[in-house]
Design a protein around this motif. Structure first.
Motif, PDB file in Angstrom:
ATOM      1  N   THR A 155       6.906   4.884   6.092  1.00 26.31           N
ATOM      2  CA  THR A 155       7.057   3.496   5.656  1.00 26.31           C
ATOM      3  C   THR A 155       5.819   2.669   5.998  1.00 26.31           C
ATOM      4  OG1 THR A 155       9.438   3.673   5.965  1.00 26.31           O
ATOM      5  CG2 THR A 155       8.517   1.452   5.803  1.00 26.31           C
ATOM      6  N   PHE A 156       5.306   2.864   7.197  1.00 24.11           N
ATOM      7  CA  PHE A 156       4.088   2.135   7.561  1.00 24.11           C
ATOM      8  C   PHE A 156       3.003   2.329   6.508  1.00 24.11           C
ATOM      9  CE2 PHE A 156       5.436   1.381  11.944  1.00 24.11           C
ATOM     10  CZ  PHE A 156       4.846   0.165  12.149  1.00 24.11           C
ATOM     11  N   ALA A 157       2.841   3.573   6.099  1.00 20.53           N
ATOM     12  CA  ALA A 157       1.777   3.862   5.143  1.00 20.53           C
ATOM     13  C   ALA A 157       2.125   3.331   3.755  1.00 20.53           C
ATOM     14  CB  ALA A 157       1.532   5.367   5.090  1.00 20.53           C
ATOM     15  N   PHE A 158       3.319   3.655   3.291  1.00 17.33           N
ATOM     16  CA  PHE A 158       3.689   3.272   1.920  1.00 17.33           C
ATOM     17  C   PHE A 158       3.700   1.753   1.753  1.00 17.33           C
ATOM     18  CE2 PHE A 158       5.877   7.018  -0.379  1.00 17.33           C
ATOM     19  CZ  PHE A 158       4.974   7.907   0.156  1.00 17.33           C
ATOM     20  N   ALA A 159       4.163   1.041   2.769  1.00 17.17           N
ATOM     21  CA  ALA A 159       4.223  -0.413   2.675  1.00 17.17           C
ATOM     22  C   ALA A 159       2.823  -0.989   2.488  1.00 17.17           C
ATOM     23  CB  ALA A 159       4.877  -1.001   3.912  1.00 17.17           C
ATOM     24  N   THR A 160       1.827  -0.257   2.934  1.00 17.75           N
ATOM     25  CA  THR A 160       0.452  -0.721   2.806  1.00 17.75           C
ATOM     26  C   THR A 160      -0.205  -0.113   1.565  1.00 17.75           C
ATOM     27  OG1 THR A 160       0.495  -0.539   5.210  1.00 17.75           O
ATOM     28  CG2 THR A 160      -1.592  -1.173   4.228  1.00 17.75           C
ATOM     29  N   MET A 220      -0.330  -6.040   5.802  1.00  8.77           N
ATOM     30  CA  MET A 220       0.008  -4.727   5.266  1.00  8.77           C
ATOM     31  C   MET A 220       0.692  -4.861   3.911  1.00  8.77           C
ATOM     32  SD  MET A 220       1.597  -2.741   8.561  1.00  8.77           S
ATOM     33  CE  MET A 220       2.612  -1.704   7.532  1.00  8.77           C
ATOM     34  N   ARG A 221       1.690  -5.741   3.868  1.00  6.79           N
ATOM     35  CA  ARG A 221       2.438  -5.873   2.610  1.00  6.79           C
ATOM     36  C   ARG A 221       1.552  -6.430   1.505  1.00  6.79           C
ATOM     37  NH1 ARG A 221       6.866  -9.254   2.678  1.00  6.79           N
ATOM     38  NH2 ARG A 221       6.165 -10.293   4.558  1.00  6.79           N
ATOM     39  N   ARG A 280      -9.717  -2.076   6.663  1.00 12.76           N
ATOM     40  CA  ARG A 280      -9.258  -1.966   8.043  1.00 12.76           C
ATOM     41  C   ARG A 280      -7.735  -1.927   8.110  1.00 12.76           C
ATOM     42  NH1 ARG A 280     -11.836  -6.212  11.734  1.00 12.76           N
ATOM     43  NH2 ARG A 280     -10.174  -7.501  10.888  1.00 12.76           N
ATOM     44  N   THR A 281      -7.098  -2.764   7.302  1.00  7.99           N
ATOM     45  CA  THR A 281      -5.633  -2.777   7.303  1.00  7.99           C
ATOM     46  C   THR A 281      -5.101  -1.416   6.874  1.00  7.99           C
ATOM     47  OG1 THR A 281      -5.751  -5.098   6.694  1.00  7.99           O
ATOM     48  CG2 THR A 281      -3.624  -4.034   6.452  1.00  7.99           C
ATOM     49  N   THR A 282      -5.675  -0.873   5.818  1.00  7.71           N
ATOM     50  CA  THR A 282      -5.223   0.425   5.327  1.00  7.71           C
ATOM     51  C   THR A 282      -5.441   1.494   6.392  1.00  7.71           C
ATOM     52  OG1 THR A 282      -5.880  -0.248   3.109  1.00  7.71           O
ATOM     53  CG2 THR A 282      -5.469   2.094   3.444  1.00  7.71           C
ATOM     54  N   LEU A 283      -6.620   1.475   6.964  1.00  5.80           N
ATOM     55  CA  LEU A 283      -6.951   2.478   7.978  1.00  5.80           C
ATOM     56  C   LEU A 283      -5.971   2.395   9.152  1.00  5.80           C
ATOM     57  CD1 LEU A 283      -9.206   4.600   8.539  1.00  5.80           C
ATOM     58  CD2 LEU A 283     -10.277   2.890   9.973  1.00  5.80           C
TER      59      LEU A 283
END
Ligand SMILES: Nc1ncnc2c1ncn2[C@@H]1O[C@H](COP(=O)(O)OP(=O)(O)OP(=O)(O)O)[C@@H](O)[C@H]1O
Ligand SMILES: Nc1ncnc2c1ncn2[C@@H]1O[C@H](COP(=O)(O)OP(=O)(O)OP(=O)(O)O)[C@@H](O)[C@H]1O
Ligand SMILES: [Mg+2]
Ligand SMILES: [Mg+2]
Lengths: 318, 356, 306, 498
Positions: free
Chosen positions: B83-88, B229-230, B248-251
């Motif tokens: 979820t952390f990744a997909f939300a971003t 992130m969102r 940076r946010t994605t990373l």
């Protein structure tokens, strides 16, 4: 389609419930042998039998064993503990009234864990004799799953057999590092054939197909696998769990079950291991070799000949 | 000339009607039941009884209920990770490999930290697993952020590479010295997760999972990083324009994702197996993708979905045992349910109206 | 040495066949904008259905036909989710793989349950084209599907994609579905068609293992070959000929690894290094291609008009 | 007589009535304008005609025959072609492949033959284009020609053009009009959607005006004035907005651009030593035909494109290459050129309003939801945004989206405002509002960089006007000296004035 479990039939309700808990699917040869012996005992009305398979190694074994122990309260649970050793032993401790009979690389555990293993190195040795005798190229191929002790000792015994009759023969050993990838196993065997092998030992499925395709001779493993390559499969070491199962049934019924190593019941002496029937393939084996095989077989049964147990990964031979 | 048409039609609406929301899970269950009932019948079993064993019986005793929680633990963690990744907007399909990275670290620390007090050893293992998962996630994340290499593919490939690394370790240096089986030596007793309830298998990892869910909720809804992130997930160029550092946010999200997947590996090693083994994960990483999606990329959803998948996983073996249905029914049911749910959630965005 | 190389080449074609078939199938799908992660499941199901029908009907050909039909069917199911419903492609694909691997094992148990030797049937035989030629003899000793794959399916895929109107539509729909729609061509029809063809090829790849190479069905028969195919499609930059080359490189490394083991050669690195190589090479290829990797622009993007 | 009749067409999107019993008739051989404010329902009506939307009710007749148009395929068969604002082309394919896409029935694609037939069609219809060119490499104007050719190639007798001039440079508009007039002679019927009244009056025969999904009326172009048409559109008399000269005796430069260079997406130089300054209380207009580097200039100043050389100063402080958030902090107000790329349309209005200044609403990493809500409520009221704070931005009309963006930027009283194409695609009402806001900011003392392709806008608002041509400033004029003719010469690259 066949139902999975034997429905209990009237009159046999007193028969003790045996449970099979298998990490792999029962189509995998190792667990398949245990399953077949239990099924056979159930068919003969000696036990009632239920099982769960493909439990895997991701931590489900413990839950299944606990649930079974709680709800079904079987007299005995059979299975293989490889990769699930701790789980089995932990649960067993909590249910001392149930006999835990598991294939294992470790020893028995008081009070209720008996262990067994497939000790088919002796017939594997006999296969080695035959292989050494029938090879024309003096190159023999062995394809195995993983180099674990249970596999190594079969392969090493086979190599020793080859060496007895044919010290110059070269044995190629390939591990495909998978229990189930028949296409890879076949390809590994074909690679050995290309490297000169004309006899193949099929520790895993797929190898016999290579022999059939190339018109070569091969050995099955674990069960009688003649039907996988009629006219090509000479024989093979067979593991038979029935002596073990029958012994445990007797003990359970007599209330004498103890933690013990049931190794002997999987060896040639008690009929737990033997050479698969030739299905008429004797004709392909030289007379003198056949005689030697018969002789060694008798000697092993009589305790006059000892096949060494070597569990280290087989070294490639010259 | 208007051709004759069905008098009702689906109309897109931005907010699903309230009455529909509780109905959706019920519809999903019913449809799944109808589809799988056929299979159960071909296995000569009674579908209603099968579903009883599937869904009810695991909840009917304390022991099996706790087992459901045990099974949900890794799913919760991988679900949160994904979820952390997909939300971003970073499609990390690599939780499986990251889980194993964490597991390797945990097994190693568990072996070397023998004798260190648990209060120190266990946090160290969790941190170690987090860092290892992060490290394994770093490569595809950097490739994505710096070189715009598609992460779906690289993370998927990294899973396969990790499987071979685990295999090489287990067949090489870490082959169990006593059994010769491809599994690592056992971790030290003091590094094993303690049990939450005696005589059950419910271990500390479950608490870690709950904390992860809470952290996910907190970050997504309460922090500015979550909003960033969102924003990045929903519209990269706009987020960039608004001054959010998209790279940076994605990373960061990708690394957190990998780290939490790594913790899932720690939890399995220290809570369940006490070894590193090749089959440590029953596809928990991939199931995490499914759980994150079904959970609608929010914390509560992920929590519910992982409990539910834990239930089905547990129930499948019970059905198989009790009724002689092949154990693979569980997998089929999960898949059918996933696919049905995907269809239904889409339906939720529509309303049925009468044609004018 | 010469013999070694000749045999290696022969093995390379053999090992690559199922992967190239599946990868070409995936190429059709991805060119149309759909990443089909159902590939592993479709291959598995294809291997099983092919075997089951061949066993029951007594005809390998009928088995192969049904395997392909099953593949087409589940390719279309993938279409239902990703095209008609517009659902997330990764999740749909993983769901289809989950469904089909479960379904395959479920049916396998029902039909062949509990046997300790896998059910087997006589498989298709190798066709020797120049049996007496020392070099071409071994190389041209392959199953007919291998010849068809390399001589027909791969070139045909190239020809269809680049030299036919249908291919133009597939490429366009993977780049800009709006354009295809506005041009009066049904986007779903093209995507469904590509997914159907793709599914059929994936299933044929699976059936190659059960009906050609083994004449048997067992657990683990696919063993991740579908994921390899995905890697190879990217490595091949979505171009059939390059995809085929990627498949051959993979097959070559795999065959070489087994051959080095068979020769008793102790490798300085774990053998897993070889198996991981195709994945590593694909990642490196992606890095080199970098931003220029010519992803179909609409890959992963659902298209809906309203 | 009528080649197309649309009778009582109704189309809903959820609760929204986009077309409400619309009647529309197109005569053979006429150019018919469809006018209306944003969201009036023009595009919807034409998408219905082209089969992209299905009407909820209503009848369509083509050549007096009632028809049901399920998809563009049906529309094409009826001789209808549509060129949408966002081109429906496949960039990696050639012009010829794009043109024949979906229209060739043969299975085999013969490249040479399709190129020949496309070249032939281009000659016949007087559309100048190279069939072998890859569309990706074409300019916007050329792409539009491909689109038109695509329709004509399919034997379109009815051509729908949705805001065709919005993306064209004046010369291209002229060329387009020539083509259209030529095609009209050949018997083609054209629906022409535009917001630009002078274009409509120049090229069309009749005008149908839509307002809020309903037809206000259809008139002959020669019988109305621009003012009357505008009144029909908005339902009131319009008033233009324009600058009042102010005293600029002591200019204090706030934004200074010095020798700025940048590359485009293909890494080719697109800005070549750009230098200028904008003073407090001044609007500097950048005129130029589209594609001469204006977009990149805005992006570079706004921190989304890296400069390769040169400096950007805000009040003397060097902000070159700073991140967007640093720029915002330095007092730079940035309005994005593309609304959809300036706002995360799936987030709420509130979230978009604070997105640029998150730090101010964050305490220890946590969002201060109360303060955020307060702030959003204030801005929604102050800027008359017709939306609720928790509405998803996607559901807003173009004009309201633009207001959200303006609110986000202007609420900070920035020292510098970068406004590229701030009114593109907006209707008269919304355009007035935006221009008014910019002038108020100027009054407040902001330095405003206005980039626009609309000369009227530049002339109405700017204190000074710079013209860009091929990545350079080719001339700067004070407003008092700027005439459309002088600017036109500069924009065409024919002369340079410094
Ligand atoms: N696909 C859609 N879904 C929901 N609402 C839509 C959709 N398309 C258009 N609308 C709504 O329908 C109304 C009419 O939109 P339409 O695009 O026809 O306006 P328009 O006259 O073309 O405006 P513009 O001048 O901005 O292009 C608008 O309020 C718009 O928000
Ligand atoms: N899917 C949709 N859902 C809701 N509103 C929509 C949708 N698609 C378009 N709209 C709205 O319809 C209106 C008109 O659409 P259109 O695409 O013409 O946008 P626009 O604002 O005119 O911008 P542009 O002129 O750049 O297209 C806009 O207000 C847009 O927000
Ligand atoms: Mg419009
Ligand atoms: Mg518009």
């Amino acid at each position: 389609p066949p139902a999975q479990t034997q429905p209990p039939t009237t009159g046999e309700t007193q028969a003790p419930l045996f449970f099979g808990a298998f990490a792999t699917p029962i189509e995998e040869p190792w667990d398949g042998v245990i399953h077949e012996a239990l099924q056979k005992a159930a068919n003969e009305g000696k036990i009632r039998y239920e099982y769960t398979d493909d439990i895997g190694y991701a931590g489900d074994m413990e839950r299944v064993l606990r649930e079974v122990a709680e709800k079904q309260k079987p007299a005995a649970i059979f299975g293989d503990a490889f990769g699930n050793e701790e789980a089995v032993r932990r649960v067993a401790k909590d249910y001392p009234e149930i006999a835990f009979v598991f294939g294992s690389g470790l020893g028995p555990a008081e009070p209720n864990v008996a262990v067994f293993d497939n000790w088919i190195h002796e017939p594997a040795y006999l296969c080695g004799l035959i292989a050494g005798g029938v090879t024309k190229t003096n190159v023999i191929g062995v394809v195995g799953g993983y180099p674990v002790p249970e596999v190594n000792r079969i392969v090493n015994a086979f190599i020793d057999g080859v060496k007895e009759v044919n010290p110059d023969a070269k044995v190629l050993v390939t591990f495909i590092n998978s229990w189930f990838d028949p296409a890879a196993a076949k390809e590994a065997a074909l690679a050995q054939v290309d490297a000169g092998a004309d006899v193949l030992f099929a520790e895993r499925f797929g190898v016999i197909d290579a022999a059939v395709e190339k018109g070569l001779l091969a050995f099955g493993n674990m069960s009688d696998q003649y039907e996988l390559g009629p006219g090509h499969v000479l024989t093979g070491p067979v593991w038979n769990m029935t002596p073990t199962v029958e012994y445990v049934i007797k003990q359970v019924e007599g209330g004498t079950f103890t933690a013990q190593d049931l190794k002997d019941f999987s060896m040639v002496g008690k009929g737990g291991a033997y050479l698969a029937p030739f299905h008429g393939m004797e004709s392909k084996i030289p007379e003198n070799i056949l005689a030697l095989v018969k002789q060694r077989d008798e000697e092993i049964k009589g305790g006059l000949f000892r096949v060494d147990i070597k569990e280290e990964p087989p070294a490639p031979t010259n | 000339m208007e051709a004759k048409r069905f008098p009702y039609q689906l109309v897109k609406s931005n907010t699903p009607p309230l009455w529909m929301r509780p109905l959706i899970p019920v519809l999903i269950l019913l449809t799944t039941f109808l589809i799988t009932a056929g299979l159960i019948l071909t296995a000569q079993a009674n579908p209603f009884r099968a579903y009883y064993f599937f869904l009810i019986s695991p909840l009917s005793s304390q022991v099996s209920f706790l087992e459901v929680l045990v099974k949900s633990t890794p799913l919760m963690l991988t679900g949160v990770a994904v979820t952390f990744a997909f939300a971003t907007g970073y499609y990390n399909i690599g939780a499986e490999g990251q889980l194993y990275a964490g597991a390797i670290a945990a097994a190693w620390l568990g072996i070397v930290l023998g004798g260190v007090p648990a209060a120190i050893a266990i946090p160290l293992m969790i941190i170690g697993g987090f860092l290892a998962g992060m490290a394994w996630a770093l490569i595809p994340a950097l490739l994505k952020v710096r070189l715009a290499v598609d992460e779906v593919v690289t993370t998927l490939l990294m899973n396969s590479i990790m499987a071979y690394i685990v295999s090489a370790i287990l067949n090489g240096p870490w082959r169990d010295p006593t059994s010769g089986w491809p599994q690592s030596p056992e971790i030290a007793e003091n590094t094993m997760f303690f049990k939450l309830i005696p005589r059950s298998r419910l271990h500390f990892g479950f608490i870690v999972g709950i904390v992860a869910i809470a952290v996910l909720w907190f970050i997504l809804t309460q922090t500015s990083f979550g909003l960033k992130m969102r924003a990045v997930g929903l519209g990269k160029p706009a987020a960039q324009f608004a001054g959010i550092n998209v790279g940076r946010t994605t990373l960061l999200a990708a690394l957190i994702s990998g780290g939490i997947a790594g913790i899932a590996g720690v939890s399995e090693v220290a809570g369940i197996q006490y070894h590193l083994i090749g089959d440590l994960s029953a596809n928990y990483g991939y199931t995490g993708v499914i759980i994150a999606t079904l959970g609608g990329l929010n914390a509560i959803g992920v929590f519910v979905a992982s409990l539910f998948f834990g239930l089905i996983d547990t129930g499948a073996q019970t059905v198989s045992r009790a009724m002689g249905v092949p154990v693979y029914l569980g997998q089929v049911t999960q898949a059918v349910m996933l696919l049905v749910a995907l269809g239904m959630y889409l339906l939720q965005r529509y309303r049925i109206v009468r044609r004018a | 040495m010469e013999v070694f190389i000749v045999n290696l080449i022969a093995a390379t074609f053999r090992v690559s066949t199922p992967i190239v078939l599946a990868a070409i199938g995936e190429t059709y799908s991805e060119r149309a904008g759909i990443l089909n992660l159902g590939i592993e499941g479709i291959m598995y199901f294809g291997a099983f259905v092919g075997f089951l029908i061949a066993d029951k009907s007594g005809s390998l050909w009928v088995g192969l036909l049904f395997a392909i039909l099953a593949g087409v069917l589940f390719g279309l199911l993938m279409g239902f989710f990703t095209v008609t419903l517009g659902v997330n492609q990764h999740v749909s694909g993983l769901g289809i793989t989950l469904l089909l691997s479960g379904l395959t094992l479920f049916m396998f148990r029902l039909f062949y349950g509990g046997r300790s030797t896998p059910p087997s049937i006589p498989s298709f035989q190798v066709i020797k084209v120049l049996p007496d030629n020392p070099i071409l003899g071994p190389i041209l000793s392959q199953y007919w599907l291998t010849y068809v794959t390399f001589l027909v399916i791969v070139p045909l895929a190239w020809w269809i994609l680049y030299r036919t109107n249908f291919g133009l539509k597939i490429r366009s729909v993977g780049e800009n579905p709006e354009a295809v729609d506005a041009a009066g061509v049904s986007v779903p029809a093209i995507r469904y068609a590509a997914l159907g063809i793709g599914g059929g090829l994936m299933a044929a790849g699976g059936a190659f293992l059960s009906l050609f190479q083994l004449g048997a069905f067992t657990h683990g028969i696919i063993s991740g070959r579908g994921w390899v195919a995905i890697a190879i499609v990217i490595f091949g930059n979505w171009q059939p000929i390059r995809v085929m080359l990627g498949g051959l490189i993979f097959g070559g490394t795999f065959a070489l690894q087994l051959r080095l083991q068979a020769m008793g050669l102790q490798l300085p690195v774990p053998y897993e290094t070889f198996l991981a190589l195709p994945y590593i090479v694909t990642i490196i290829a992606l890095v080199i291609a970098g931003r220029n990797a010519s992803y179909p622009a609409a890959l992963l993007k659902p298209y809906r008009r309203e | 007589m009528f080649i197309v009749e649309m009778q009582s067409i109704t189309k809903r999107f959820g609760d929204l009535l986009a077309n409400d019993h619309v009647n529309f008739e197109l005569r053979k051989g006429e150019i018919h304008a469809l006018l209306g404010e944003n969201g009036a329902g023009k595009t919807t009506l034409m998408r219905v005609l082209y089969g992209l939307y299905h009407p909820d009710s209503g009848v369509i007749k083509v050549k007096d025959r009632p028809v049901v148009i399920h998809s563009p395929k049906d529309a094409i068969q009826l001789g209808i072609g549509m060129v949408t604002q966002h081109f429906a082309l496949v960039p990696p394919l050639t012009v010829a492949e794009n043109v024949v896409l979906g229209y060739q029935n043969s299975f085999v694609l013969n490249q040479a033959q399709i190129e020949e037939s496309v070249a032939e069609a281009a000659r016949r219809f007087g559309v100048e284009i190279n069939p072998k060119a890859i569309v990706r490499h074409l300019s916007v104007g050329q792409r539009q020609r491909v689109e038109i050719l695509k329709a004509l190639y399919r034997n379109a007798e009815i051509l729908i053009l949705d805001e065709p001039t919005a993306v064209l440079i004046p010369q291209e508009v002229e060329a387009l009009f020539e083509t259209l007039n030529h095609l009209k002679q050949e018997g083609l019927s054209v629906v022409f959607i535009s917001h630009k009244l002078h274009e409509v009056t120049q090229i069309t025969d009749r005008i149908t005006v839509l307002r809020d999904g309903r037809v206000v009326g259809t008139v002959n172009t020669t019988e109305v004035t621009q003012k009357e048409v505008a009144a029909m559109m908005v339902g009131r008399e319009t008033f233009g907005v324009s600058r009042i000269d102010t005293d600029t005796s002591d200019p204090k430069p706030v934004l200074e651009i010095i020798d700025l260079c940048a590359n485009d997406d293909k890494n080719l130089p697109v800005l070549k030593n750009i230098s200028f300054a904008v003073s407090e209380g001044e609007i500097l207009g950048i005129a130029g035909v589209g594609g001469n580097g204006q977009k990149e200039l805005a992006e570079t100043i706004c921190g989304v494109r890296r400069p390769t050389a040169g400096k950007v100063l805000v009040e003397g402080q060097d902000v070159t290459g700073k991140s967007p958030s640093d720029l915002t902090r330095a007092g730079l107000g940035r309005i994005p050129e593309d609304r959809h790329e300036g706002m995360v349309i799936h987030l709420t209005v509130t979230e978009n309003l604070v997105l640029e200044h998150l730090d101010e609403f964050t305490r220890n990493g946590m969002l201060d939801h109360k303060a955020i809500r307060q702030y959003a409520d204030d801005l929604i009221q102050k800027f008359q945004i017709k939306a609720k704070p928790n509405d998803i931005t996607r559901t807003l009309s173009g004009g309201n989206m633009q207001k959200v963006l303006l609110a986000r930027v202007l609420a900070r009283n920035p020292k510098v405002i970068i406004a590229p194409q701030p009114t593109r695609g907006l209707d008269i009402g919304a355009t007035d509002y935006v221009r008014q806001q910019l002038l108020e900011q100027r009054q407040r003392g902001a330095a405003i960089l206005l980039i626009s392709e609309d000369l009227d806008e530049i002339l109405a608002l700017s204190d000074r006007i710079a013209v860009m041509y091929e990545g350079e400033i080719v001339g700067t004029l004070p407003a008092s000296e700027a005439t459309p003719e002088r600017l036109g010469l500069l924009m065409s690259g024919a002369v340079k004035e410094h």
